[in-house]
Design a protein around this motif. Structure first.
Motif, mmCIF file in Angstrom:
data_model
loop_
_atom_site.group_PDB
_atom_site.id
_atom_site.type_symbol
_atom_site.label_atom_id
_atom_site.label_comp_id
_atom_site.label_asym_id
_atom_site.label_seq_id
_atom_site.Cartn_x
_atom_site.Cartn_y
_atom_site.Cartn_z
ATOM 1 N N GLY A 162 0.794 -1.222 0.000
ATOM 2 C CA GLY A 162 0.000 0.000 0.000
ATOM 3 C C GLY A 162 0.824 1.269 0.000
ATOM 4 N N ASN A 163 2.140 1.149 -0.053
ATOM 5 C CA ASN A 163 2.983 2.344 -0.120
ATOM 6 C C ASN A 163 2.874 2.972 -1.510
ATOM 7 O OD1 ASN A 163 3.976 1.905 2.491
ATOM 8 N ND2 ASN A 163 5.590 0.565 1.743
ATOM 9 N N VAL A 164 2.869 4.306 -1.546
ATOM 10 C CA VAL A 164 2.788 4.996 -2.833
ATOM 11 C C VAL A 164 4.074 5.736 -3.179
ATOM 12 C CG1 VAL A 164 0.276 5.194 -2.777
ATOM 13 C CG2 VAL A 164 1.693 7.046 -1.828
ATOM 14 N N ALA A 165 4.963 5.915 -2.215
ATOM 15 C CA ALA A 165 6.241 6.578 -2.481
ATOM 16 C C ALA A 165 7.223 6.236 -1.369
ATOM 17 C CB ALA A 165 6.066 8.089 -2.572
ATOM 18 N N HIS A 166 8.500 6.280 -1.731
ATOM 19 C CA HIS A 166 9.572 5.980 -0.787
ATOM 20 C C HIS A 166 10.710 6.970 -0.978
ATOM 21 C CE1 HIS A 166 7.752 1.926 -0.716
ATOM 22 N NE2 HIS A 166 7.744 2.028 -2.028
ATOM 23 N N VAL A 167 11.480 7.164 0.072
ATOM 24 C CA VAL A 167 12.773 7.824 -0.053
ATOM 25 C C VAL A 167 13.763 6.908 0.657
ATOM 26 C CG1 VAL A 167 12.430 9.308 1.985
ATOM 27 C CG2 VAL A 167 14.133 9.928 0.275
ATOM 28 N N VAL A 168 14.854 6.588 -0.022
ATOM 29 C CA VAL A 168 15.878 5.700 0.525
ATOM 30 C C VAL A 168 17.115 6.551 0.802
ATOM 31 C CG1 VAL A 168 17.270 3.636 0.156
ATOM 32 C CG2 VAL A 168 14.963 3.772 -0.823
ATOM 33 N N VAL A 169 17.508 6.580 2.071
ATOM 34 C CA VAL A 169 18.626 7.423 2.499
ATOM 35 C C VAL A 169 19.761 6.530 2.990
ATOM 36 C CG1 VAL A 169 19.339 9.269 4.071
ATOM 37 C CG2 VAL A 169 16.978 9.198 3.206
ATOM 38 N N PRO A 170 20.941 6.619 2.363
ATOM 39 C CA PRO A 170 22.056 5.797 2.833
ATOM 40 C C PRO A 170 22.538 6.244 4.208
ATOM 41 C CG PRO A 170 22.707 7.145 0.944
ATOM 42 C CD PRO A 170 21.267 7.424 1.206
ATOM 43 N N ILE A 171 22.946 5.264 5.008
ATOM 44 C CA ILE A 171 23.548 5.525 6.321
ATOM 45 C C ILE A 171 25.038 5.255 6.163
ATOM 46 C CG2 ILE A 171 23.652 4.838 8.749
ATOM 47 C CD1 ILE A 171 20.716 3.812 8.382
ATOM 48 N N ALA A 172 25.843 6.300 6.268
ATOM 49 C CA ALA A 172 27.289 6.156 6.049
ATOM 50 C C ALA A 172 28.039 6.295 7.364
ATOM 51 C CB ALA A 172 27.779 7.195 5.053
ATOM 52 N N VAL A 173 29.074 5.458 7.528
ATOM 53 C CA VAL A 173 29.965 5.524 8.682
ATOM 54 C C VAL A 173 31.382 5.669 8.123
ATOM 55 C CG1 VAL A 173 30.827 4.326 10.722
ATOM 56 C CG2 VAL A 173 28.427 4.055 10.040
ATOM 57 N N GLU A 178 26.832 1.816 5.213
ATOM 58 C CA GLU A 178 26.646 0.637 6.061
ATOM 59 C C GLU A 178 25.190 0.212 6.176
ATOM 60 O OE1 GLU A 178 29.032 -1.160 7.054
ATOM 61 O OE2 GLU A 178 30.747 0.174 6.821
ATOM 62 N N GLY A 179 24.290 1.032 5.633
ATOM 63 C CA GLY A 179 22.879 0.685 5.708
ATOM 64 C C GLY A 179 22.032 1.736 5.037
ATOM 65 N N TRP A 180 20.705 1.557 5.149
ATOM 66 C CA TRP A 180 19.760 2.458 4.516
ATOM 67 C C TRP A 180 18.547 2.649 5.397
ATOM 68 C CZ3 TRP A 180 22.255 -1.636 2.555
ATOM 69 C CH2 TRP A 180 23.242 -1.359 1.601
ATOM 70 N N LEU A 181 18.045 3.855 5.361
ATOM 71 C CA LEU A 181 16.777 4.178 5.987
ATOM 72 C C LEU A 181 15.784 4.380 4.850
ATOM 73 C CD1 LEU A 181 14.877 5.135 8.250
ATOM 74 C CD2 LEU A 181 15.864 7.399 7.991
ATOM 75 N N THR A 182 14.722 3.598 4.834
ATOM 76 C CA THR A 182 13.683 3.729 3.813
ATOM 77 C C THR A 182 12.425 4.245 4.481
ATOM 78 O OG1 THR A 182 14.604 1.866 2.576
ATOM 79 C CG2 THR A 182 12.357 2.533 2.041
ATOM 80 N N ALA A 183 12.012 5.439 4.095
ATOM 81 C CA ALA A 183 10.771 6.024 4.603
ATOM 82 C C ALA A 183 9.730 5.930 3.505
ATOM 83 C CB ALA A 183 10.998 7.476 5.002
ATOM 84 N N SER A 184 8.494 5.603 3.881
ATOM 85 C CA SER A 184 7.429 5.411 2.897
ATOM 86 C C SER A 184 6.156 6.112 3.340
ATOM 87 C CB SER A 184 7.132 3.915 2.719
ATOM 88 O OG SER A 184 8.305 3.206 2.391
ATOM 89 N N VAL A 185 5.323 6.451 2.354
ATOM 90 C CA VAL A 185 4.004 7.011 2.637
ATOM 91 C C VAL A 185 2.954 6.173 1.932
ATOM 92 C CG1 VAL A 185 4.755 9.381 3.070
ATOM 93 C CG2 VAL A 185 4.193 8.679 0.731
ATOM 94 N N THR A 186 1.763 6.124 2.518
ATOM 95 C CA THR A 186 0.670 5.323 1.957
ATOM 96 C C THR A 186 -0.338 6.166 1.191
ATOM 97 O OG1 THR A 186 -0.554 5.490 4.031
ATOM 98 C CG2 THR A 186 0.871 3.563 3.753
ATOM 99 N N VAL A 187 -0.284 7.471 1.381
ATOM 100 C CA VAL A 187 -1.143 8.389 0.619
ATOM 101 C C VAL A 187 -0.339 9.630 0.264
ATOM 102 C CG1 VAL A 187 -3.348 7.641 1.627
ATOM 103 C CG2 VAL A 187 -2.052 9.459 2.732
ATOM 104 N N ASP A 188 -0.668 10.240 -0.861
ATOM 105 C CA ASP A 188 -0.071 11.496 -1.301
ATOM 106 C C ASP A 188 1.442 11.383 -1.483
ATOM 107 O OD1 ASP A 188 0.417 14.090 -2.012
ATOM 108 O OD2 ASP A 188 -0.024 14.948 -0.042
ATOM 109 N N ALA A 189 1.839 10.826 -2.621
ATOM 110 C CA ALA A 189 3.255 10.628 -2.930
ATOM 111 C C ALA A 189 4.056 11.923 -2.862
ATOM 112 C CB ALA A 189 3.408 9.991 -4.315
ATOM 113 N N GLN A 190 3.405 13.074 -3.076
ATOM 114 C CA GLN A 190 4.112 14.350 -3.051
ATOM 115 C C GLN A 190 4.723 14.657 -1.690
ATOM 116 O OE1 GLN A 190 4.792 15.025 -6.357
ATOM 117 N NE2 GLN A 190 4.821 17.066 -5.474
ATOM 118 N N ARG A 191 4.246 13.994 -0.641
ATOM 119 C CA ARG A 191 4.817 14.217 0.684
ATOM 120 C C ARG A 191 6.294 13.833 0.725
ATOM 121 N NH1 ARG A 191 1.099 10.471 3.873
ATOM 122 N NH2 ARG A 191 2.512 10.901 5.591
ATOM 123 N N LEU A 192 6.710 12.938 -0.158
ATOM 124 C CA LEU A 192 8.118 12.537 -0.209
ATOM 125 C C LEU A 192 8.772 12.989 -1.512
ATOM 126 C CD1 LEU A 192 8.204 8.946 1.336
ATOM 127 C CD2 LEU A 192 8.719 11.138 2.415
#
Length: 197
Positions: A162-173, A178-192
């Motif tokens: 049900g996700n409509v948009a994501h932003v994937v942010v690398p986690i660097a050390v 070394e990893g990624w933070l993936t934030a998602s929204v379920t409505v209104d893709a413009q929010r991301l």
């Protein structure tokens, strides 16, 4: 002929739209000055409402970051840190869901360390799951619309969450991802949608 007035609703901060008065009977007096006055009043009211909302969002972000920094002082494991980061993400960037994934470069896999905002069954199944790093993982922020990233995690997870948009942010050390933070929204893709903030 019908008479109408059109004036911009705008301030020095932004353009909000148009104020339109339409008189199909043609009996309204043509008074551009009055319409411009109404438009200025509307722009002032919208500026005030926008400022209040921006202040509220900044306060929520500040509280979330403070809570995250306080939580990090008591964290005993990387998974606990990942969960604190996933929880804070919702308030900091206004997402509905978050996943924190860490890379295991030696085994060429990524492990989902934390999920937040999904249903309990999804979070239980996904947390701890390891998936192969087949494609080069992102080293810069990526914006992804209208598709679900869960297909990338292989079997065991639903492809459509049900996700409509994501932003994937690398986690660097120390300059190494070394990893990624993936934030998602379920409505209104413009929010991301991409923006400096």
């Amino acid at each position: 002929a019908a008479v109408g007035e059109v004036v911009e609703i705008a301030s020095s901060r932004r353009h909000y739209g148009l104020l339109i008065a339409y008189d199909p009977e043609g009996i309204m007096l043509d008074d551009t000055a009055v319409m411009q006055g109404y438009a200025r009043l509307a722009a002032t009211a919208l500026d005030s409402a926008t400022s209040i909302e921006e202040t509220r969002l900044e306060a929520a972000r500040g509280r979330a970051l403070l809570t995250l920094s306080e939580a990090l002082t008591d964290i005993a494991s990387i998974d606990a840190m990942a969960m604190s980061l996933a929880r804070a993400t919702l308030d900091v960037i206004g997402a509905d869901r978050a996943i924190v994934t860490f890379a295991d470069w030696g085994n060429n896999v990524a492990r989902i360390a934390a999920c937040y905002g999904y249903d309990a069954a999804f979070e239980s199944t996904a947390t701890g799951m390891s998936v192969p790093l087949e494609d080069p993982p992102p080293e810069v922020i990526q914006y992804i619309n209208a598709e679900s990233l869960t297909a990338d995690y292989g079997g065991g997870l639903p492809e459509d969450t049900g996700n409509v948009a994501h932003v994937v942010v690398p986690i660097a050390v120390d300059g190494q991802v070394e990893g990624w933070l993936t934030a998602s929204v379920t409505v209104d893709a413009q929010r991301l949608a991409p923006n400096a903030e």
